[in-house]
Enzyme design. Structure first.
Site, short mmCIF file in Angstrom:
data_model
loop_
_atom_site.label_atom_id
_atom_site.label_comp_id
_atom_site.label_asym_id
_atom_site.label_seq_id
_atom_site.Cartn_x
_atom_site.Cartn_y
_atom_site.Cartn_z
N HIS A 18 0.84 -1.20 0.00
CA HIS A 18 0.00 0.00 0.00
C HIS A 18 0.87 1.24 0.00
O HIS A 18 2.10 1.15 -0.06
CB HIS A 18 -1.04 -0.01 1.12
CG HIS A 18 -0.48 0.01 2.51
ND1 HIS A 18 0.32 1.03 2.97
CD2 HIS A 18 -0.59 -0.86 3.54
CE1 HIS A 18 0.65 0.81 4.22
NE2 HIS A 18 0.13 -0.36 4.59
N HIS A 21 4.04 1.38 2.30
CA HIS A 21 5.19 0.61 1.81
C HIS A 21 5.82 1.32 0.62
O HIS A 21 7.04 1.38 0.49
CB HIS A 21 4.77 -0.79 1.35
CG HIS A 21 3.98 -1.57 2.36
ND1 HIS A 21 2.75 -2.10 2.10
CD2 HIS A 21 4.27 -1.89 3.65
CE1 HIS A 21 2.30 -2.73 3.17
NE2 HIS A 21 3.21 -2.61 4.12
N CYS A 126 0.72 -10.11 22.68
CA CYS A 126 -0.16 -9.68 21.59
C CYS A 126 0.20 -10.45 20.33
O CYS A 126 1.36 -10.43 19.89
CB CYS A 126 0.00 -8.18 21.33
SG CYS A 126 -0.86 -7.67 19.82
N CYS A 129 1.34 -8.17 17.33
CA CYS A 129 2.72 -7.65 17.41
C CYS A 129 3.72 -8.77 17.55
O CYS A 129 4.92 -8.55 17.41
CB CYS A 129 2.89 -6.73 18.61
SG CYS A 129 1.83 -5.31 18.60
N CYS A 143 -3.39 -4.14 23.94
CA CYS A 143 -2.22 -3.75 23.18
C CYS A 143 -2.46 -2.34 22.63
O CYS A 143 -3.48 -2.09 21.99
CB CYS A 143 -2.00 -4.73 22.03
SG CYS A 143 -1.00 -4.01 20.72
N HIS A 146 -2.83 -2.44 18.67
CA HIS A 146 -3.96 -3.13 18.04
C HIS A 146 -5.28 -2.89 18.76
O HIS A 146 -6.33 -3.29 18.26
CB HIS A 146 -3.67 -4.63 17.96
CG HIS A 146 -2.59 -4.96 16.98
ND1 HIS A 146 -1.26 -4.98 17.33
CD2 HIS A 146 -2.65 -5.24 15.67
CE1 HIS A 146 -0.54 -5.28 16.26
NE2 HIS A 146 -1.34 -5.43 15.24
N LYS A 295 -6.52 6.11 9.93
CA LYS A 295 -5.59 5.02 9.65
C LYS A 295 -6.09 4.21 8.47
O LYS A 295 -7.29 4.01 8.30
CB LYS A 295 -5.48 4.14 10.89
CG LYS A 295 -4.06 3.73 11.18
CD LYS A 295 -3.98 2.95 12.44
CE LYS A 295 -2.70 2.13 12.42
NZ LYS A 295 -2.45 1.40 13.62
N LYS A 298 -7.78 -2.35 5.73
CA LYS A 298 -8.34 -3.15 4.64
C LYS A 298 -9.86 -3.28 4.82
O LYS A 298 -10.62 -3.10 3.89
CB LYS A 298 -7.69 -4.53 4.65
CG LYS A 298 -7.52 -5.10 3.27
CD LYS A 298 -6.34 -6.02 3.18
CE LYS A 298 -6.70 -7.46 3.29
NZ LYS A 298 -5.57 -8.37 3.30
N1 MSP Z 1 8.25 -6.92 8.71
C1 MSP Z 1 8.38 -5.76 9.51
C2 MSP Z 1 9.67 -5.04 9.22
C3 MSP Z 1 10.90 -5.85 9.43
S1 MSP Z 1 12.33 -4.97 8.97
C4 MSP Z 1 13.59 -5.89 9.54
C5 MSP Z 1 7.22 -4.81 9.23
N2 MSP Z 1 6.59 -4.95 8.07
S2 MSP Z 1 5.36 -4.07 7.57
O1 MSP Z 1 4.88 -4.69 6.37
O2 MSP Z 1 4.41 -3.88 8.60
O3 MSP Z 1 5.96 -2.71 7.14
C6 MSP Z 1 6.09 -1.64 8.02
C7 MSP Z 1 6.65 -0.49 7.23
O4 MSP Z 1 5.80 -0.19 6.12
C8 MSP Z 1 6.75 0.82 7.96
O5 MSP Z 1 7.87 0.93 8.79
C9 MSP Z 1 6.81 1.77 6.78
O6 MSP Z 1 8.05 1.66 6.15
C10 MSP Z 1 5.75 1.19 5.90
N3 MSP Z 1 4.42 1.67 6.25
C11 MSP Z 1 3.34 0.89 6.49
N4 MSP Z 1 2.25 1.70 6.70
C12 MSP Z 1 2.62 2.98 6.63
C13 MSP Z 1 1.93 4.21 6.59
N5 MSP Z 1 0.62 4.30 6.76
N6 MSP Z 1 2.64 5.32 6.33
C14 MSP Z 1 3.97 5.29 6.06
N7 MSP Z 1 4.64 4.15 6.06
C15 MSP Z 1 4.07 3.00 6.57
O7 MSP Z 1 6.97 -3.97 10.07
#
Ligand code: MSP
Length: 646
Positions: A18, A21, A126, A129, A143, A146, A295, A298
C-alpha cells in the site's frame, strides 16, 4: 570512491503493498539515485519478511501453506516496485536459504558467547505484534497498537541479554547525534532507554509455531520473527565473509516508519553489538501516511494501492507527490484531491509549461537547434542563474539530510523564476527586431540550460520524466549515468544540437471526485473541523447542578502538539490528564504548536470521541473567544495533571 547502502524494511507478506510501503521504498530509491548522481557506488536492498505467527495465521485463513502464501504476496511486492520506477539491487526473502543460514550462524555465535539464556517467562502477549508487553506499555489491558486484549501466557524460552547493551547504546546515540534522525526519533529512543531495558525473548516453542527458523542449539524452538528479520540487512550482503558486506556495511542506512522504531533503534543495535558487527550509520525514520478517514485499513476499504494510483495518475507524478507532500519525519495526509492539485499546478503548469514553451520557441526561432550565448548576460539572466545555483546547492545539502520537500521547493522556485523570465524577456518581441536577435539567442539558450539542470535535479524523483527531457534537449546520456558535478554544470548543452518539443510532459488531470474538488479547500475543512458551537450571545438556559457534574472537566498538560496536515485551524495534541489523551483542537491559528507544549489547559474529558479530518479526538480543550482572539482557559497556578475541576 564513496559508497552508499540503503535498505527499506522487509515487508510482511500478510498484506498487499500500500501507499505506506510504497513511500518508504520510493524514498530509498530517491536517495539511492541521488547518491548515484553524486558519484557514489550504491547498493539498495528491499524484500519481504515471511516468518512468524502473523503470516502462519494469514496462510491458514487462506487455506494454503505458509510458503505458498508467502510466495504469492512476496511476488506482488517484487512486481510492484519496478512499476513505480524503483530499481533495487537485491530483493531478499527471509525464506531464502542464505538468509536462514546467516540467522542460525548469528544465533549460534551469540549463544556461544553466553549472550542467550533459557528461562521461564510469564506475561501478556499480543498476537498482532508477536511480542509480550510490559506492564508499563499496556493500555487498559490492551495492546496499544492493536487495541485488542492481550493474552496471558507462560512459556519457557530463550532470552537475549539485551539489557546489557543499554549503557553502550545510550553512549553511542549521544556521541553520534545524527545516527537516528530526524532528532525527534532519536529522542524517543533515548527516552525509552531512560527506563531499565529488559532482555528480549528470541524464541517461540515449535509446537505452537513451526513457521520460523529453528534455533541451531534447540530444535524445539523457532526464532522470534524480529531476530530473524533484522538480520536480513547483513545476510543480503553475504555476511560474514561476503565482499558486499565489507564494502557496504560500514555505510549502512536503514529507512523505516515510526511504527518499527523500537526494533530498529534498540533490538538491532544490541544484536549487532552482541554479534560483533559494527553499528549502522543512520536510521532514517519517517511518519505515517493517513487517509482522510484516518488510519488505513483493509476492512474499511481505505487502503491506498500504489499501483492504482500509478495507473490513473502515472508513477512519476505519484512519486513526486509523495516526496513533495510529506515532511520527512512527520505524518502526512493523503487525498486524491491533493494529488490532482499538485499534478496540475506543479507538474502540468509549472514544469510542463516551462519545458514546452522553451522548446517551442527553440523550434520557432532557431529551427530546433540550440543557440549559443551570443551576448553578455543581463541582470535578469544572472538572477535566473543564481536561482539555478541555489537549487543545486539546496539539492546537495537537503537530499542527504532527508529534506526532500525542501530540495523540491528550491527546484520549483527555479522553474517559477524561469517561467517569469520568459514573460519578462518576451522573446516574441525580440524576434520581431533583427537587431535584438543576438539577445534572443542568449535568452533561449539560458532557458534551455535551466531546463537541462532541472532535468538533472528531478532525476532521482522522476527518472522517466528526466530521461524524456534530456532526450528532447539533445543530451545523450542515460539517467543512470548522470553525474551532478558534470551534468549539473551551467552551460554544458552543445550549441547547434537539435531539440524536439514532443508531447506535453504532464497533461492536466480531472479529479475523479469533481464535487469534492469544486468545493473550495477552506470550506471543506470547515465542514469537517468546525464542531465547536459559535459564541453564545446571552446566558444559556439554567441547568441543574447534577447535569453540570456529568461534565468531567480536568487539568491537562500538553505533552506534544503538531499541525494537522492541510488544516490551518487544527492541531493534534497529546495531553496528560492523569492518562494520555489525543485531542484535536481548532486553535492552530492563534496557538502555533510550538507554543503549546508544556502548557496546562482545561479539558472536557468525557466527550464522546470524534474524528476531525480523519484524526481521533478524545476530549476538548477549553478556550474563550475574545474579539478576534482565542484564549485558553488555564489554572491559576501549576496543578497536577488529571486534577478534577469542581
Ligand atoms: N516486517 C516488519 C519489518 C521488518 S524490517 C527488519 C514490518 N513490516 S510491515 O509490512 O508492517 O511494514 C512496516 C513499514 O511499512 C513501515 O515501517 C513503513 O516503512 C511502511 N508503512 C506501512 N504503513 C505505513 C503508513 N501508513 N505510512 C507510512 N509508512 C508505513 O513492520
Amino acid at each position: 570512491m564513496n559508497r552508499f547502502y540503503i535498505t527499506t524494511p522487509i515487508y510482511y507478506v500478510n498484506a498487499e503493498p500500500h501507499i505506506g510501503h510504497a513511500y518508504t521504498t520510493i524514498v530509498a530509491d530517491v536517495l539511492n539515485r541521488f547518491h548515484k548522481i553524486m558519484g557514489s557506488k550504491t547498493f539498495f536492498l528491499t524484500g519481504t519478511d515471511e516468518h512468524g505467527d502473523k503470516i502462519a495465521q494469514a496462510a491458514r485463513s487462506s487455506g494454503i501453506s505458509p510458503k505458498a502464501y508467502a510466495d504469492r504476496i512476496s511476488g506482488l511486492f517484487r512486481q510492484t516496485w519496478p512499476k513505480l520506477g524503483i530499481q533495487s539491487d537485491k530483493f531478499i526473502r527471509t525464506t531464502d536459504s542464505e538468509h536462514v543460514n546467516v540467522v542460525q550462524y548469528v544465533l549460534q555465535k551469540v549463544y556461544d558467547a553466553g549472550e542467550i539464556y533459557f528461562s521461564t517467562y510469564k506475561g501478556f502477549y499480543c498476537v498482532g505484534c508477536e511480542r509480550f508487553y510490559t506492564e508499563r506499555e499496556i493500555v487498559d489491558g490492551k495492546c496499544p497498537d492493536h487495541d485488542k486484549p492481550l493474552i496471558e501466557r507462560e512459556e519457557a524460552n530463550y532470552f537475549f541479554r539485551m539489557s546489557k547493551y543499554q549503557d553502550w547504546l545510550i553512549e553511542h546515540l549521544e556521541s553520534n547525534p545524527d545516527c537516528i534522525r530526524p532528532e525527534r526519533y532519536r529522542n524517543e529512543v533515548l527516552a525509552f532507554l531512560r527506563e531499565p531495558l529488559e532482555d528480549l525473548c528470541i524464541s517461540r516453542p515449535a509446537e505452537r509455531l513451526d513457521w520460523g527458523i529453528p534455533l541451531p542449539f534447540d530444535a524445539n524452538y523457532v526464532t522470534y520473527v524480529w531476530f530473524d528479520a533484522l538480520l536480513n540487512y547483513v545476510s543480503a550482503l553475504g555476511y560474514p565473509g561476503g565482499e558486499l558486506f565489507t564494502e557496504f556495511w560500514p555505510v549502512a542506512q536503514h529507512t523505516i516508519a515510526k511504527d518499527i522504531l523500537k526494533p530498529h533503534g534498540i533490538y538491532w543495535p544490541a544484536m549487532l553489538k552482541a554479534a560483533g558487527i559494527p553499528m549502522y550509520r543512520h536510521l532514517n525514520v519517517h511518519g505515517y501516511w493517513k487517509t482522510e478517514e484516518g488510519k488505513m485499513s483493509k476492512s474499511h476499504g481505505t487502503v491506498v494501492r500504489p499501483l492504482d494510483m500509478a495507473a490513473v495518475y502515472g508513477a512519476e507524478a505519484f512519486r513526486y507527490f509523495l516526496l513533495r507532500e510529506m515532511v520527512f519525519g512527520l505524518d502526512a495526509g493523503f487525498s486524491r484531491e491533493a494529488l490532482v492539485q499538485r499534478i496540475n499546478a506543479d507538474l502540468a503548469n509549472d514544469l510542463g509549461n516551462l519545458f514546452s514553451r522553451s522548446l517551442a520557441m527553440t523550434e520557432r526561432y532557431f529551427e530546433g537547434k540550440i543557440p549559443p550565448f551570443a551576448t553578455e548576460p543581463e541582470a535578469m539572466d544572472s538572477e535566473l542563474q543564481a536561482k539555478v545555483e541555489n537549487a543545486l546547492r539546496q539539492f546537495r545539502e537537503q537530499m542527504p539530510a532527508l529534506g526532500f520537500h525542501k530540495a523540491l521547493m528550491a527546484i520549483w522556485e527555479c522553474i517559477g523564476a524561469a517561467n517569469k523570465y520568459i514573460d519578462t524577456a518576451a522573446p516574441w518581441n525580440l524576434a520581431k527586431d533583427a537587431d535584438r536577435h543576438a539577445r534572443l539567442k542568449t535568452v533561449i539558450r539560458t532557458l534551455l540550460e535551466v531546463n537541462r539542470v532541472v532535468a538533472v535535479l528531478i532525476s532521482p524523483f522522476m527518472p522517466e520524466t528526466s530521461a524524456k527531457m534530456l532526450e528532447r534537449l539533445g543530451v545523450e546520456k542515460r539517467v543512470e549515468d548522470l553525474r551532478l558535478a558534470k551534468d549539473g554544470a551551467w552551460g554544458s548543452l552543445v550549441g547547434g544540437t537539435g531539440v524536439v518539443k514532443g508531447e506535453s510532459l504532464f497533461p492536466r488531470v480531472e479529479s475523479s471526485d469533481k464535487k469534492q474538488e469544486r468545493l473550495p479547500k477552506p470550506a471543506q475543512e470547515a465542514k469537517r473541523a468546525d464542531t465547536t458551537p459559535k459564541a453564545e450571545q446571552s446566558v444559556a438556559a439554567l441547568i441543574d447542578i447534577d447535569l453540570f457534574r456529568q461534565v468531567d472537566l480536568r487539568i491537562g498538560r500538553i505533552l506534544t502538539a503538531e499541525n494537522v496536515p492541510k488544516s490551518e485551524k487544527l492541531v493534534k495534541l497529546l495531553v496528560d490528564i492523569g492518562e494520555r489523551r489525543q485531542i484535536v483542537a481548532g486553535i492552530a491559528k492563534t496557538h502555533p504548536p510550538r507554543t503549546l507544549v508544556g502548557k496546562q489547559v482545561v479539558i472536557v474529558a468525557n466527550l464522546k470521541p470524534a474524528k476531525l479530518m480523519g484524526i481521533e479526538s478524545h476530549g476538548m480543550v477549553l478556550a474563550v473567544r475574545d474579539a478576534n482572539d482565542l484564549k485558553l482557559i488555564i489554572p491559576e497556578a501549576e496543578t497536577a495533571p488529571g486534577g478534577k475541576i469542581s
